[in-house]
Design an enzyme around this catalytic site. Structure first.
Site, PDB file in Angstrom:
ATOM      1  N   SER A   8       0.696  -1.012  -0.292  1.00 41.59           N
ATOM      2  CA  SER A   8       0.563  -0.049  -0.304  1.00 41.59           C
ATOM      3  C   SER A   8       0.749   0.820  -0.075  1.00 41.59           C
ATOM      4  O   SER A   8       1.653   1.041  -0.670  1.00 41.59           O
ATOM      5  CB  SER A   8      -1.064   0.009   1.554  1.00 41.59           C
ATOM      6  OG  SER A   8      -1.793   0.718   0.694  1.00 41.59           O
ATOM      7  N   ASP A  40      -8.968  -6.435  -4.060  1.00 46.12           N
ATOM      8  CA  ASP A  40      -8.514  -5.286  -3.909  1.00 46.12           C
ATOM      9  C   ASP A  40      -8.865  -4.749  -4.792  1.00 46.12           C
ATOM     10  O   ASP A  40      -8.158  -4.377  -5.686  1.00 46.12           O
ATOM     11  CB  ASP A  40      -6.934  -5.413  -3.550  1.00 46.12           C
ATOM     12  CG  ASP A  40      -6.235  -4.122  -2.895  1.00 46.12           C
ATOM     13  OD1 ASP A  40      -6.666  -3.470  -3.520  1.00 46.12           O
ATOM     14  OD2 ASP A  40      -5.530  -3.816  -3.251  1.00 46.12           O
ATOM     15  N   HIS A  77      -7.937  -5.262  -0.163  1.00 42.55           N
ATOM     16  CA  HIS A  77      -6.415  -5.243   0.323  1.00 42.55           C
ATOM     17  C   HIS A  77      -6.085  -5.239   1.747  1.00 42.55           C
ATOM     18  O   HIS A  77      -4.496  -5.623   1.405  1.00 42.55           O
ATOM     19  CB  HIS A  77      -6.637  -3.037   0.221  1.00 42.55           C
ATOM     20  CG  HIS A  77      -6.032  -2.352   0.187  1.00 42.55           C
ATOM     21  ND1 HIS A  77      -4.810  -2.530  -0.564  1.00 42.55           N
ATOM     22  CD2 HIS A  77      -5.182  -1.501   1.468  1.00 42.55           C
ATOM     23  CE1 HIS A  77      -3.497  -2.187  -0.899  1.00 42.55           C
ATOM     24  NE2 HIS A  77      -4.209  -0.749   0.648  1.00 42.55           N
TER      25      HIS A  77
END
Lengths: 400, 231
Positions: free
Chosen positions: A169, A335, A368
């Site tokens: 991320s 995600d 995610h």
């Protein structure tokens, strides 16, 4: 109005800064006036400090260092008990003895990003010029700024070349930035669930979160510490909204469905009748105990501004041209914050640049957040990638 | 057709951990140590591993997620992708060799893929099952059904192979797009090369698969304005 109750952990009294901001339970590297941090916005930040954790032992030729870059709302406590929440480390699925990022074999470093609130200089830190918390006077930070600060820390530790830079991320963005800004210092790079630029949808979600914080009257234009309050409602709402984007419809359905919370029938009120509501409220309330509201504004902003191609005349491949770094890119099917198409764009650019790259998409419904969870296939790939990179780097068994 | 040069399929000097497929060994023998290779449709990475053990710098593309994850777990540099669409993202002359092993017949646009191979790589090595193989012909002739062999066991309705061709067809395609054929080998069902001086029809009948080493033909110089004569 929704009531946020502390569930556990130490409750922050309104308007108090946690001691982690200035005197963290971490190692701290101080950088004085002779070593300012040049920022993208044109300002030099000085003095500043970086709080960091290390695990394992640095070998004699300093070739076994792995830098882990943490995600937006994480911090440097990836493999030890968190000093505020008392919970175990934030990335134990990947980091630890015998784990893919094997602390018996590698020297693992994780630092709190600049702009953070767990000991590195950020908006909650004291501005030496005024003696008060920086608040919105703190300069706007970018991902390249964070990486530049990390590079200064790595210099301080006397490490010339990192064996691997790992992150997911926002951490993945830092991994990509490291490999572009300091290609000769990164032997291998593991970029997970990330992108080379922040998408319009993600900027929109971040703006929603920021507006929630700023709409809280207790935010006080960022000067809440001086007013003895804290925008915990706004920050909790921001966290709740963001948390939904970290999951997936399927995962929410699997975990909660429409199940009721400790009741059989609806109460015909706005209490948390559904388990999913109760869960989100808990996520919101526990978050405000460990995170600074202004820090949240700054870090989300840094992600929004991130765009590697923009710094290379819009040609992403140019950023990676001629790189010798070994890359591994991983995405997750469910995600929707950083979908596989984003990772594929990274891979295409790396291919065009002739880089040595592996790319795998992991099938999961965990969204995610999957990069922090126990996904056996992902863990196997991370292990294999580090193993083969370690062989190429000439790293033998752990030196103890 | 020019006489093809043979190449003895000598067993590799180094001890191998596994038995390699005959066509893999043949392909690997066509690649010099130290060259840079892209394996398109690399499956679980058997050929790549063989090449890497011989000091070749390998990259791979594989469509199936399971294949990719197996490859990465073996420490190979493989990306999940589609030969039909993802080859466009590679720059010209990025590789010494681009290998398409038993994959051509599964692509949507074999001609474009082949052209792409020789844009990305200076040379291409293509191996494919020969649909003109005698067993195939007989199954269709005698049983009147779509052929199935040990090598190609899939039924007609769930096979990934949508563009079967014969050795003769492939040679025709190479001529059509102006590709130079540097070497050609046909292998029988046991992976042994057929006689090199055999005529093409014999290869097309008794070769279970074909392995071709291709390179770009000398491009004709572009037409100059002065060459153009108005009709």
């Amino acid at each position: 109005m929704m009531n946020i109750h502390s569930v556990k952990g130490q409750k922050i009294a309104a308007g108090e800064r946690t001691q982690e901001v200035d005197h963290p339970h971490s190692l701290v590297a101080q950088f004085g006036a002779d070593q300012p941090l040049p920022l993208d916005c044109g300002i030099e930040l000085s003095p500043f400090q970086i709080a960091y954790q290390t695990y394992g032992t640095l070998n004699a030729d300093k070739s076994n260092a792995i830098l882990v870059c943490h995600a937006l709302t994480m911090d440097q406590h990836i493999a030890n008990v968190h000093p505020i929440t008392g919970k175990p480390g934030g990335w134990l699925t990947l980091v630890g003895p015998g784990k893919p990022i094997d602390t018996d074999r590698y020297f693992v470093i994780c630092s709190n990003v600049i702009g953070g609130c767990m000991g590195s200089t950020g908006p909650a830190s004291i501005n030496p010029a005024t003696g008060k918390a920086w608040g919105l006077d703190f300069p706007v930070i970018t991902i390249p700024d964070m990486v530049r600060a990390q590079a200064m820390l790595i210099d301080r530790l006397g490490i010339d070349k990192l064996f691997c830079v790992v992150g997911g991320s926002m951490g993945g963005m830092q991994v990509l930035q490291w490999s572009v800004a300091f290609p000769e210092r990164v032997f291998s790079a593991l970029a997970i669930a990330c992108a080379t630029r922040h998408s319009a949808q993600n900027i929109a979600f971040h703006e929603l979160g920021r507006q929630a914080v700023m709409a809280d009257p207790d935010w006080q234009h960022g000067r809440y510490f001086e007013h003895g309050c804290f925008p915990h409602r706004g920050l909790a709402v921001a966290r709740m909204a963001a948390h939904i984007t970290y999951l997936s419809d399927a995962a929410l359905h699997r975990k909660f469905g429409r199940k009721m919370q400790d009741r059989e029938l609806p109460t015909f009120s706005f209490d948390a009748d559904f388990q999913v509501e109760s869960y989100l409220r808990y996520q919101g309330s526990s978050f405000v105990e460990r995170f600074d509201a202004n820090s949240y504004l700054y870090l989300t902003r840094a992600m929004d501004y991130f765009d590697i191609a923009a710094d290379h005349d819009g040609v992403l491949a140019a950023a990676f041209r001629g790189t010798q770094t070994r890359f591994c890119v991983v995405s997750f099917t469910s995600d929707w914050l950083f979908p596989t198409s984003e990772s594929r764009a990274i891979v295409h650019a790396l291919n065009a640049g002739g880089a040595r790259v592996s790319f795998a998409e992991i099938v999961t419904d965990k969204g995610h957040d999957a990069f922090l969870l126990d996904e056996p296939e992902f863990i196997d790939i991370a292990r294999a990638f580090l193993q083969s990179a370690g062989t190429a780097r000439g790293l033998g068994k752990a030196e103890h | 057709m020019s006489v093809q040069e043979g190449l003895p399929l000598e067993a590799h000097a180094r001890p191998q951990l596994r038995v390699h497929r005959a066509d893999h060994l043949l392909v690997a023998d066509m690649v010099e140590t130290g060259s840079k290779v892209l394996d398109v449709g690399c499956g679980e990475g058997d050929l790549m591993q063989l090449l890497e053990s011989r000091g070749v710098d390998c990259r791979g593309i594989e469509l199936s997620r399971e294949g990719v994850n197996r490859c990465v777990a073996r420490g190979l540099a493989v990306v999940q992708g589609d030969a039909d669409t993802d080859l466009d993202h590679y720059v010209d002359d990025a590789f010494d060799y681009v290998i398409l092993s038993q994959t051509l017949q599964a692509t949507r646009q074999p001609k474009e893929v082949l052209e792409n191979l020789l844009r990305i790589g200076r040379r291409a090595i293509v191996s494919f099952p020969n649909f003109g193989y005698i067993n195939m012909r007989l199954q269709l002739l005698i049983h009147g059904q779509m052929p199935r062999t040990d090598n190609l066991p899939a039924t007609w309705y769930d096979t990934p192979n949508i563009h079967f061709c014969t050795i003769k067809d492939f040679v025709g395609l190479c001529d059509e797009i102006g590709v130079k054929m540097e070497r050609a080998v046909a292998l029988d069902r046991y992976g042994r090369p057929l006689r090199l001086n055999a005529p093409w029809w014999f290869w097309n009948m008794f070769g279970e698969q074909g392995v071709f080493l291709l390179s770009r033909a000398q491009k004709k110089p572009p037409l100059q304005a002065a060459d153009y004569v108005a009709p």
